[in-house]
Motif scaffolding. Structure first.
Motif, PDB file in Angstrom:
ATOM      1  N   LYS A 236       0.920  -1.022  -0.039  1.00  0.00           N
ATOM      2  CA  LYS A 236      -0.011  -0.175  -0.204  1.00  0.00           C
ATOM      3  C   LYS A 236       0.961   1.263   0.044  1.00  0.00           C
ATOM      4  CE  LYS A 236      -1.459   1.367   4.088  1.00  0.00           C
ATOM      5  NZ  LYS A 236      -0.525   2.344   4.442  1.00  0.00           N
ATOM      6  N   THR A 237       0.129   2.313  -0.238  1.00  0.00           N
ATOM      7  CA  THR A 237       0.791   3.644  -0.257  1.00  0.00           C
ATOM      8  C   THR A 237       1.162   3.662   1.392  1.00  0.00           C
ATOM      9  OG1 THR A 237      -0.032   4.618  -2.157  1.00  0.00           O
ATOM     10  CG2 THR A 237       0.495   6.066  -0.428  1.00  0.00           C
ATOM     11  N   THR A 238       2.045   4.443   1.738  1.00  0.00           N
ATOM     12  CA  THR A 238       2.534   4.947   3.000  1.00  0.00           C
ATOM     13  C   THR A 238       2.673   6.004   3.184  1.00  0.00           C
ATOM     14  OG1 THR A 238       3.447   4.483   5.102  1.00  0.00           O
ATOM     15  CG2 THR A 238       4.798   4.225   3.131  1.00  0.00           C
ATOM     16  N   GLY A 239       2.300   7.039   4.088  1.00  0.00           N
ATOM     17  CA  GLY A 239       2.424   8.296   4.321  1.00  0.00           C
ATOM     18  C   GLY A 239       1.516   9.439   3.460  1.00  0.00           C
ATOM     19  N   ALA A 240       1.844  10.424   3.142  1.00  0.00           N
ATOM     20  CA  ALA A 240       0.802  11.523   2.635  1.00  0.00           C
ATOM     21  C   ALA A 240       0.397  11.133   1.258  1.00  0.00           C
ATOM     22  CB  ALA A 240       1.355  12.913   2.605  1.00  0.00           C
ATOM     23  N   GLY A 241       1.116  10.377   0.457  1.00  0.00           N
ATOM     24  CA  GLY A 241       0.720  10.437  -0.866  1.00  0.00           C
ATOM     25  C   GLY A 241       1.208  11.181  -1.842  1.00  0.00           C
ATOM     26  N   GLY A 242       0.735  11.376  -3.269  1.00  0.00           N
ATOM     27  CA  GLY A 242       0.997  12.659  -4.211  1.00  0.00           C
ATOM     28  C   GLY A 242       2.679  12.238  -4.637  1.00  0.00           C
ATOM     29  N   GLY A 243       3.087  11.153  -4.381  1.00  0.00           N
ATOM     30  CA  GLY A 243       4.529  10.964  -4.605  1.00  0.00           C
ATOM     31  C   GLY A 243       4.915  10.047  -3.269  1.00  0.00           C
ATOM     32  N   GLY A 244       6.239   9.996  -3.064  1.00  0.00           N
ATOM     33  CA  GLY A 244       6.707   9.088  -2.011  1.00  0.00           C
ATOM     34  C   GLY A 244       6.944   7.798  -2.107  1.00  0.00           C
ATOM     35  N   SER A 245       6.180   7.033  -1.118  1.00  0.00           N
ATOM     36  CA  SER A 245       6.706   5.670  -0.944  1.00  0.00           C
ATOM     37  C   SER A 245       5.190   4.669  -0.676  1.00  0.00           C
ATOM     38  CB  SER A 245       7.421   5.683   0.434  1.00  0.00           C
ATOM     39  OG  SER A 245       8.545   6.275   0.391  1.00  0.00           O
ATOM     40  N   ILE A 246       5.806   3.512  -0.787  1.00  0.00           N
ATOM     41  CA  ILE A 246       4.827   2.286  -0.780  1.00  0.00           C
ATOM     42  C   ILE A 246       5.533   1.436   0.239  1.00  0.00           C
ATOM     43  CG2 ILE A 246       3.719   2.474  -2.919  1.00  0.00           C
ATOM     44  CD1 ILE A 246       5.501  -0.619  -2.291  1.00  0.00           C
ATOM     45  N   ILE A 247       4.819   0.476   0.898  1.00  0.00           N
ATOM     46  CA  ILE A 247       5.402  -0.407   1.854  1.00  0.00           C
ATOM     47  C   ILE A 247       4.844  -1.775   1.506  1.00  0.00           C
ATOM     48  CG2 ILE A 247       3.642  -0.164   3.685  1.00  0.00           C
ATOM     49  CD1 ILE A 247       5.925  -0.677   5.642  1.00  0.00           C
ATOM     50  N   ALA A 248       5.509  -2.701   1.459  1.00  0.00           N
ATOM     51  CA  ALA A 248       5.224  -4.078   1.025  1.00  0.00           C
ATOM     52  C   ALA A 248       5.589  -5.121   2.073  1.00  0.00           C
ATOM     53  CB  ALA A 248       5.808  -4.490  -0.243  1.00  0.00           C
ATOM     54  N   LEU A 249       4.527  -5.952   2.435  1.00  0.00           N
ATOM     55  CA  LEU A 249       4.775  -7.064   3.446  1.00  0.00           C
ATOM     56  C   LEU A 249       5.131  -8.211   2.755  1.00  0.00           C
ATOM     57  CD1 LEU A 249       4.658  -8.349   6.459  1.00  0.00           C
ATOM     58  CD2 LEU A 249       2.295  -8.514   6.219  1.00  0.00           C
ATOM     59  N   CYS A 250       6.324  -8.692   2.734  1.00  0.00           N
ATOM     60  CA  CYS A 250       6.924  -9.855   1.820  1.00  0.00           C
ATOM     61  C   CYS A 250       7.707 -11.157   2.508  1.00  0.00           C
ATOM     62  CB  CYS A 250       7.527  -9.308   0.631  1.00  0.00           C
ATOM     63  SG  CYS A 250       8.578  -7.910   1.053  1.00  0.00           S
ATOM     64  N   PRO A 251       6.973 -11.600   3.762  1.00  0.00           N
ATOM     65  CA  PRO A 251       7.972 -12.764   4.443  1.00  0.00           C
ATOM     66  C   PRO A 251       8.439 -13.769   3.191  1.00  0.00           C
ATOM     67  CG  PRO A 251       5.619 -12.727   4.893  1.00  0.00           C
ATOM     68  CD  PRO A 251       5.864 -11.255   4.291  1.00  0.00           C
ATOM     69  N   GLY A 252       9.746 -14.236   3.176  1.00  0.00           N
ATOM     70  CA  GLY A 252      10.354 -15.018   2.327  1.00  0.00           C
ATOM     71  C   GLY A 252      10.107 -14.709   0.936  1.00  0.00           C
ATOM     72  N   LYS A 253      10.114 -13.183   0.551  1.00  0.00           N
ATOM     73  CA  LYS A 253      10.036 -12.882  -0.780  1.00  0.00           C
ATOM     74  C   LYS A 253      10.666 -11.341  -0.818  1.00  0.00           C
ATOM     75  CE  LYS A 253       7.540 -15.853  -3.038  1.00  0.00           C
ATOM     76  NZ  LYS A 253       7.897 -16.841  -4.338  1.00  0.00           N
ATOM     77  N   VAL A 254      11.284 -11.026   0.077  1.00  0.00           N
ATOM     78  CA  VAL A 254      12.365  -9.940   0.103  1.00  0.00           C
ATOM     79  C   VAL A 254      12.883  -9.570  -1.003  1.00  0.00           C
ATOM     80  CG1 VAL A 254      13.860  -8.311   1.169  1.00  0.00           C
ATOM     81  CG2 VAL A 254      12.140  -9.787   2.673  1.00  0.00           C
ATOM     82  N   GLU A 255      13.667 -10.399  -1.603  1.00  0.00           N
ATOM     83  CA  GLU A 255      14.620 -10.217  -2.653  1.00  0.00           C
ATOM     84  C   GLU A 255      13.725 -10.134  -3.981  1.00  0.00           C
ATOM     85  OE1 GLU A 255      17.482  -9.301  -2.359  1.00  0.00           O
ATOM     86  OE2 GLU A 255      17.532  -9.596  -0.206  1.00  0.00           O
ATOM     87  N   GLU A 256      12.708 -10.949  -4.117  1.00  0.00           N
ATOM     88  CA  GLU A 256      11.996 -11.047  -5.483  1.00  0.00           C
ATOM     89  C   GLU A 256      11.065  -9.613  -5.367  1.00  0.00           C
ATOM     90  OE1 GLU A 256      12.141 -15.240  -4.046  1.00  0.00           O
ATOM     91  OE2 GLU A 256      11.978 -13.295  -3.221  1.00  0.00           O
ATOM     92  N   VAL A 257      10.754  -9.145  -4.288  1.00  0.00           N
ATOM     93  CA  VAL A 257       9.864  -7.892  -4.496  1.00  0.00           C
ATOM     94  C   VAL A 257      10.567  -6.744  -4.624  1.00  0.00           C
ATOM     95  CG1 VAL A 257       8.401  -6.267  -2.761  1.00  0.00           C
ATOM     96  CG2 VAL A 257       7.820  -9.155  -2.819  1.00  0.00           C
ATOM     97  N   ALA A 258      11.936  -6.644  -4.134  1.00  0.00           N
ATOM     98  CA  ALA A 258      12.996  -5.598  -4.123  1.00  0.00           C
ATOM     99  C   ALA A 258      13.477  -5.564  -5.732  1.00  0.00           C
ATOM    100  CB  ALA A 258      14.039  -5.862  -3.043  1.00  0.00           C
ATOM    101  N   LYS A 259      13.571  -6.585  -6.020  1.00  0.00           N
ATOM    102  CA  LYS A 259      13.936  -6.534  -7.375  1.00  0.00           C
ATOM    103  C   LYS A 259      12.692  -6.199  -8.276  1.00  0.00           C
ATOM    104  CE  LYS A 259      15.964  -9.643 -10.974  1.00  0.00           C
ATOM    105  NZ  LYS A 259      16.492 -11.186 -11.269  1.00  0.00           N
ATOM    106  N   ALA A 260      11.539  -6.422  -8.067  1.00  0.00           N
ATOM    107  CA  ALA A 260      10.467  -6.063  -9.116  1.00  0.00           C
ATOM    108  C   ALA A 260      10.394  -4.503  -8.837  1.00  0.00           C
ATOM    109  CB  ALA A 260       9.317  -6.915  -8.403  1.00  0.00           C
ATOM    110  N   ILE A 261      10.335  -3.971  -7.696  1.00  0.00           N
ATOM    111  CA  ILE A 261      10.448  -2.693  -7.479  1.00  0.00           C
ATOM    112  C   ILE A 261      11.216  -1.863  -7.938  1.00  0.00           C
ATOM    113  CG2 ILE A 261      10.020  -0.709  -5.942  1.00  0.00           C
ATOM    114  CD1 ILE A 261       8.734  -2.440  -3.952  1.00  0.00           C
ATOM    115  N   ALA A 262      12.560  -2.371  -7.925  1.00  0.00           N
ATOM    116  CA  ALA A 262      13.889  -1.529  -8.419  1.00  0.00           C
ATOM    117  C   ALA A 262      13.998  -1.619  -9.946  1.00  0.00           C
ATOM    118  CB  ALA A 262      14.976  -2.205  -7.859  1.00  0.00           C
TER     119      ALA A 262
END
Length: 320
Positions: A273-299
């Protein structure tokens, strides 16, 4: 004399924007910090430096103004507000080093404000405690932004994972929540003050539609509180996904934020989900066991931070 202080950034798990209207929220301090150093001036000027972002300015603290020396303004309004409110206007040198991307939705302004206040109190030998510091930091953010939740400054001051109730009671979670999250952030910075005002205007124009959404966001946060206490990560992820939909309704998501949210889910995140005020900025993802895969996909398109929650709040000391 040299005074130093640091404070953690934060991420909101549930309740951004609705918390401004008295609904509950859940947020946690993360293992990325802002560091402030204050020392005596060597040339009778007050200088602020932020080498991480290439910014430098001479501060005119009595007028709450600055003379740009290098770079682009970012966090300077919060520094000026702290100095105007509490400093005796004697010349000092201030340096900000930060592990927190400015405008990324991770509470950079709160971390800087809390660290700046703590360092200035130390510099002037003013006694303070965390309760008064969190209050003063909230007042600074409110003065700068117009409308501000106390949540960011509270988390940066105390650290840990906290629940803020509808009656403003703060509860610290004692459950072990050291689970892996990935934060994705864009190069498009959000403006917290603008986004808060935009939501307020939308709410004013469409009260019968937006008011129930705000209330539902609060109810969702209370369900999330129980899921965290039970360490029910699948439920937490499901509620994160619903919360992102609510943030879409109130108009704070962007194409970049939604791209990161769905890239994370497709790579195995159970909630994002978006985290913080929005309009730009960040999202946060809960990904137990999938940190590297999720990080790579976002990057592939955006920037990534791997984070953990931390119990460590503000820290400060004086060197003579």
């Amino acid at each position: 004399m040299i005074a130093k202080a640091s404070a953690p950034a934060k991420t909101i798990l549930f309740g951004e924007h609705s918390v401004v209207y008295g609904e509950p929220a859940i947020a946690g301090a993360i293992n990325k910090r802002a560091f402030i150093t204050i020392k005596d001036s060597e040339d009778d000027r007050t200088i602020f430096r932020a080498p991480d972002i290439g910014f430098e300015a001479e501060l005119l603290t009595r007028e709450k103004k600055y003379i740009l020396l290098k770079g682009k303004p970012g966090i300077i309004r919060y520094i000026l507000e702290v100095l105007y409110t509490l400093h005796d206007h004697t010349p000092i040198d201030i340096t900000l080093n930060s592990q927190v991307p400015i405008g990324s939705g991770l509470g950079s302004s709160a971390a800087v404000t809390v660290a700046m206040l703590a360092a200035l109190y130390r510099y002037h030998n003013i006694r303070f405690n965390k309760k008064s510091l969190a209050h003063d930091a909230h007042m600074i953010e409110q003065a700068v932004q117009g409308v501000a939740s106390p949540l960011d400054t509270l988390v940066s001051t105390y650290g840990g994972l906290v629940y803020l109730s509808r009656n403003k009671k703060v509860e610290h979670f004692n459950v072990n929540f050291n689970v892996p999250f990935v934060v994705g952030y864009t190069t498009k910075h959000g403006n917290t003050g603008k986004m808060v005002k935009d939501v307020k205007n939308l709410k004013t124009r469409n009260p019968k539609i937006i008011n129930p959404v705000i209330t539902s966001m609060g109810n969702l946060t209370n369900y999330a509180k129980q899921a965290i206490l039970k360490r029910d990560f699948n439920k937490i992820g499901e509620l994160m996904n619903i919360n992102h939909g609510f943030l879409d309704v109130i108009g704070v998501n962007t194409l970049e934020l939604s791209r990161m949210v769905y890239n994370a889910r497709e790579a195995g995140a159970i909630g994002s989900k978006t985290t913080g005020a929005g309009g730009g900025g960040s999202i946060i993802a809960l990904c137990p066991g999938k940190v590297e895969e999720v990080a790579k996909a976002i990057a592939r398109d955006d920037n990534v931070l791997k984070i953990r929650f931390t119990r460590k709040g503000v820290s400060s000391r004086v060197y003579k």
